[in-house]
Enzyme design. Structure first.
Site, PDB file in Angstrom:
ATOM      1  N   GLY C 201       6.977  -9.657  31.312  1.00  0.00           N
ATOM      2  CA  GLY C 201       6.857  -9.608  29.853  1.00  0.00           C
ATOM      3  C   GLY C 201       8.204  -9.548  29.169  1.00  0.00           C
ATOM      4  N   LEU C 227       0.931 -15.921  33.187  1.00  0.00           N
ATOM      5  CA  LEU C 227       2.325 -15.676  32.796  1.00  0.00           C
ATOM      6  C   LEU C 227       3.092 -14.771  33.779  1.00  0.00           C
ATOM      7  CD1 LEU C 227       4.362 -16.210  30.478  1.00  0.00           C
ATOM      8  CD2 LEU C 227       3.620 -14.055  29.479  1.00  0.00           C
ATOM      9  N   ASP C 228       4.237 -15.231  34.221  1.00  0.00           N
ATOM     10  CA  ASP C 228       5.127 -14.444  35.091  1.00  0.00           C
ATOM     11  C   ASP C 228       4.497 -14.085  36.431  1.00  0.00           C
ATOM     12  OD1 ASP C 228       6.939 -14.532  33.035  1.00  0.00           O
ATOM     13  OD2 ASP C 228       6.549 -12.507  32.331  1.00  0.00           O
ATOM     14  N   ALA C 229       3.417 -14.775  36.784  1.00  0.00           N
ATOM     15  CA  ALA C 229       2.735 -14.410  38.026  1.00  0.00           C
ATOM     16  C   ALA C 229       2.625 -15.578  39.008  1.00  0.00           C
ATOM     17  CB  ALA C 229       1.359 -13.839  37.728  1.00  0.00           C
TER      18      ALA C 229
END
Lengths: 284, 284, 284, 284
Positions: C201, C227-229
């Site tokens: 985040g 997101l971001d994963a």
């Protein structure tokens, strides 16, 4: 731990090696756990390690050796196959300093090092209790100035007596004689307390402190007649600053020594290290 | 960035130095942003760096110099005070290789290096465009075999012309002459493409490849008449394996060079590096 | 650089895969430069990458594709073969921050990244000059709050126009929409400024500073709808202390970002990265 | 080892603190071995540690405490002074896993950890022999599901009985109750087997393997009521790849755990760690 066979090969590079080996393995139902290849382009030499699930394999080791011979001859291979359940016999040699010895003993004791530590040989009595507590025979061999040859003769005898195939110099402070280096070539592992080739020789941390380096290290290498110049297996380093005294550097250096020696020995006893001239291939 | 004064001191160690200095600073309302001390026990020498918020300070630099003199004399201090808003004038020197130069230029361009890059001097034309795009004068100085002295005379003139107080050899491949080393002692920073003292001299990555080391590195150091043996400011290393060719080692080495040089230069221009014989104190 | 073919395969594991592939290669005189295998024991899935010297090879790529098909079908392979001389078309996307973009441009400019950087797309004008100096088209695409979809439609069009097969988000600060993630699955690489999964985040360095961690890092990963994963390709870390402010952490973090992104992209364009569910195999 | 006094101070920042303290020390002939300062700009709080050569000092500890009181009051200091020859009493707590315990015991045995290990408390019998060989009392305290409170009551009693001021959870697998966390705030050190804040909670290596991270780590932190969220003292990481199984990650993770815990504990017992809210200052 699952039983496996480790087939380690090196030979002149040419087309068809991998194909021939993997065909042979597939023909005998070998389930391959791990395979590693390397080609030395300068020397045009090929290196290969296959780890085979033993259960899957249709041949005994003796049968393997017989049937694989023609393949090996065709490609002029140096090769050997090792049964992972036949653990290597390791002798540790030490002097007064305990950190590497204690580290290896605990790793062995907790199952991290897959070998038999058959004996410890030391030129001091200091570490006897610690070793014997682990149930390992401790041999005190004095190294008088006037008869180091005699002392090394005893060491050699013990190596034979214990059928050791790996000798680890865990901060053993006597110089291994040329004759033993040759007789046990590729079997004697040393930990040098510097980031070789910097600061070879005596008191490397004092040298490093004097030179004002910002990183110190340790080097795990095979012992050859050429002191501190044998094939390097592993190295470890740690950052230091102007705040670090020689004592701090010694303390931090010990961490590097433990790490580099434990990793190097582990790879050696899993037949992951192949000597290539004065360098090593490490299939880790 | 807040304006600050950096007071850098070294002197023989004795009781009362910190007390005297901090009393002096407190007496003039100095708000201390950062303070660092170091005592070299072997040499019995004391080192100190105080970073003072300029706004808080009741004295001008000139007043400071005058009023602090008695304290400095009492303790036989080497000392200087620097106004952080007077950025140092830096000359970069290069040859053909661009990685260190491009790295420093971008860091400077993006505000990470708090200095004026007043000029680039190079013994090749290759990097002119890149430098000029950054709005920095580019001086091509040829180094013919038969007149290197003449070339270095031009370099010296440029250093004076630009009033540079820091010269960075960013992979500049000519050996700095003894005379310039002395004249600009503690002002010339080099990046050596090996983990010194290993592999000093030419072609260090080839040497490292041949020796079979498992880590390579780079060394940022002050240039002295003794080639590759000046005080080390910073070092960086990277792990390699048998898979790495000389080309891979060169590529990975370039990363180490960029990192070590950028950190070393940054600490130098922030007056965080103090030379202590052939070693450095780095208050980072 | 020598021209090579890269044959990348994944399939359910069974005995005989390596044998069949290497027999096929040997039958067509393939000289293997580098071979890598991996078996995922949990998924019972096999991964393989062979780099073949193109000159040695008796088949054209088209012939290869035809003749290899039966082997591939027999083992239910996902596979592709890439000609190293057909460099991938890469689009870089950026916002305001220049460090990753400048780093990649310089690496490309100096020949370290074997790809065509066909365009840069940015949602700010800041970096235009730097990009154009490298001779690369710069497309400014504004991302107004009320029409991000429209902006991404332009991005998509540009990707098609430039026939790009790799998109690098070099500190591009807009969230890639699900639809594009799916359309270009495995082709979009992001650099996240934290050591994921920590501090996913916004403002990760502020989060890290608040939590008082002693190491910070960056993560290079494939972009997915989550997101971001997405699958992690590479990570880099750096040690910090209580002395580091958020600004210091941002500065040190940028080093991590540059390193992780450059390594990740390099491995991606050399076809060394294979996605395995939400993980990656990286044959480096 | 030279006897020293360690004066550790924290207080609201203002001009004159360093001056007042160093004047006081100089007035009593204190030779300062090491001095560290830190200012937390966000909290406007000042931290200071002075290590003083005891021999040089004209005051006894009791005299010091009395005479320093007015200075401390003036600046609203939290402060304490410790005699390095009064070694702290440390209790180690463990479960089944031996690596951290064995590592700390050997470091203590070889003089690297300057403390008294007064007892080991464990909820299993496994490690008794190893502990007793070192001459340290071993207390087996069972932790039945239905009476953990009773078990912790015994632990508390033992802590008092041994007058322990530091409790180390060396892979002790029971959650410390809130009440004990509060009672021994800043005295209980845990090693968490992940790079916090990633993978807090159970089975972190399995979590890490599943997430496909490329680096794993360990975190040494003070225990608070908020599980795995206390102030971090130190962290260590190690690079991993797709080749590493969960078992490999556990093995490599153990190295990180040993390193981070040993460094963290060493700094703690040398009074180098100051808790600052949920963060730490570590003057190493």
């Amino acid at each position: 731990m699952m039983k496996s066979y480790r087939l380690v090969i090196d030979c002149p590079d040419q087309i068809g090696i991998v194909s021939a080996v993997s065909q042979f393995l597939a023909d005998h139902q070998a389930s391959i756990v791990e395979a590693n290849h390397h080609k030395d382009n300068q020397e045009n030499w090929f290196f290969m390690r296959n780890e085979i699930e033993a259960e899957s394999f249709a041949l005994t080791l003796d049968q393997f050796k017989q049937e694989f011979s023609p393949v090996a001859e065709q490609f002029k291979m140096n090769w050997h196959i090792v049964d992972s359940s036949h653990k290597p016999n390791v002798i540790l040699m030490a002097s007064r300093e305990s950190h590497c010895l204690a580290d290896l003993l605990h790793r062995w004791h907790s199952g991290e090092l897959d070998c038999n530590i058959v004996a410890v040989i030391a030129n001091h009595e200091h570490l006897r209790q610690m070793v014997q507590w682990h149930g390992i025979p401790y041999h005190y061999v004095p190294f008088p100035k006037e008869d180091k040859a005699g002392a090394f003769a005893q060491v050699k005898e013990l190596i034979y007596e214990y059928e050791a195939n790996t000798i680890v110099l865990a901060r053993f402070m006597q110089i291994f004689p040329d004759e033993l280096c040759k007789e046990f070539a590729g079997q004697v592992i040393n930990i040098h307390h510097s980031f070789l080739p910097s600061f070879a020789g005596a008191k490397p941390y004092h040298q490093a402190h004097k030179r004002g380096v910002k990183l110190i290290g340790a080097t795990c290498h095979y012992v050859t007649g050429d002191l501190d110049a044998g094939p390097i297996i592993d190295q470890e380093i740690m950052r230091i600053s102007h705040r670090d005294s020689v004592d701090d550097m010694v303390r931090k250096g010990r961490e590097c020594e433990k790490q580099a020696l434990a990793r190097g020995l582990r790879n050696h006893i899993q037949n992951r290290v192949i000597i290539n001239g004065n360098k090593t291939i490490v299939f880790d």
